[in-house]
Design a protein around this motif. Structure first.
Motif, PDB file in Angstrom:
ATOM      1  N   LEU A 172      37.819  34.845  40.509  1.00 55.74           N
ATOM      2  CA  LEU A 172      37.930  36.262  40.830  1.00 55.74           C
ATOM      3  C   LEU A 172      38.858  36.521  42.006  1.00 55.74           C
ATOM      4  O   LEU A 172      39.389  37.624  42.150  1.00 55.74           O
ATOM      5  N   SER A 203      36.350  40.924  31.717  1.00 51.88           N
ATOM      6  CA  SER A 203      35.535  42.123  31.544  1.00 51.88           C
ATOM      7  C   SER A 203      34.083  41.701  31.347  1.00 51.88           C
ATOM      8  O   SER A 203      33.800  40.683  30.722  1.00 51.88           O
ATOM      9  N   HIS A 235      43.777  37.640  41.523  1.00 48.25           N
ATOM     10  CA  HIS A 235      43.774  39.000  40.982  1.00 48.25           C
ATOM     11  C   HIS A 235      44.340  39.069  39.562  1.00 48.25           C
ATOM     12  O   HIS A 235      43.863  39.868  38.753  1.00 48.25           O
ATOM     13  N   ALA A 236      45.326  38.229  39.260  1.00 45.88           N
ATOM     14  CA  ALA A 236      45.901  38.255  37.910  1.00 45.88           C
ATOM     15  C   ALA A 236      44.852  37.841  36.874  1.00 45.88           C
ATOM     16  O   ALA A 236      44.772  38.435  35.799  1.00 45.88           O
ATOM     17  N   ASP A 288      40.456  38.576  28.422  1.00 46.25           N
ATOM     18  CA  ASP A 288      41.530  39.051  27.554  1.00 46.25           C
ATOM     19  C   ASP A 288      42.770  38.212  27.808  1.00 46.25           C
ATOM     20  O   ASP A 288      43.181  38.006  28.948  1.00 46.25           O
ATOM     21  N   ALA A 317      41.467  37.879  37.451  1.00 43.21           N
ATOM     22  CA  ALA A 317      40.332  38.797  37.571  1.00 43.21           C
ATOM     23  C   ALA A 317      40.557  40.067  36.751  1.00 43.21           C
ATOM     24  O   ALA A 317      39.621  40.597  36.152  1.00 43.21           O
ATOM     25  N   GLU A 318      41.794  40.531  36.689  1.00 47.18           N
ATOM     26  CA  GLU A 318      42.097  41.735  35.918  1.00 47.18           C
ATOM     27  C   GLU A 318      41.901  41.535  34.421  1.00 47.18           C
ATOM     28  O   GLU A 318      41.731  42.493  33.683  1.00 47.18           O
ATOM     29  N   ARG A 319      41.916  40.293  33.976  1.00 44.63           N
ATOM     30  CA  ARG A 319      41.770  40.002  32.552  1.00 44.63           C
ATOM     31  C   ARG A 319      40.313  39.792  32.148  1.00 44.63           C
ATOM     32  O   ARG A 319      40.011  39.668  30.969  1.00 44.63           O
TER      33      ARG A 319
END
Length: 134
Positions: free
Chosen positions: A21, A31, A24-25, A49, A27-29
């Motif tokens: 986490l 869900s 950031h790259a 994702d 963590a953004e993927r």
């Protein structure tokens, strides 16, 4: 739940996810869908994702409510969200007690867990403990 099979149970396991986490790259993927009953979390699923595919990583449910098929309901919700997005494929992960087939899932690949061990004796001992062929 009782924690069996949980991927977040120990401090060591949680430290791996916290490190992920921090990126950031990645963590953004990720869900997470959490099903709540009043203030109580009763089921969750974690997905990643990657391009057009949403991969199931982990999920669990409250053992006392397993007769309600909570994981199935959460998966339907996540599938609904995926279909409404630009995702074209939804990978529910390995294992199926039947509900994934009910959702229309089809086997996509064989998955094997492999453990590489230095030394024949160590490998033989571990195979005996896990009941695996040597």
């Amino acid at each position: 739940t009782d924690g069996s099979g949980a991927k977040f149970l120990t401090d060591n396991q949680r430290s791996h996810w916290r490190a992920l986490l921090a990126d950031h790259a990645l963590a953004e993927r990720l869900s997470v869908t959490i099903l709540m009953l009043d203030e109580r979390p009763i089921a969750f699923n974690l997905f990643l994702d990657d391009g057009p595919v949403r991969y199931g990583i982990a999920g669990s449910h409250a053992e006392d409510l397993k007769h309600c098929y909570l994981g199935k309901h959460v998966n339907y919700r996540v599938l609904e969200q995926a279909l409404a997005s630009s995702l074209s494929r939804f990978d529910l992960g390995s294992g199926d007690s039947g509900y994934k087939r009910e959702m229309g899932a089809e086997p996509g690949y064989d998955l094997a867990d492999l453990l590489f061990v230095r030394g024949r004796i160590a490998g033989w001992l571990l195979a005996k403990v896990w009941g695996a062929p040597v």
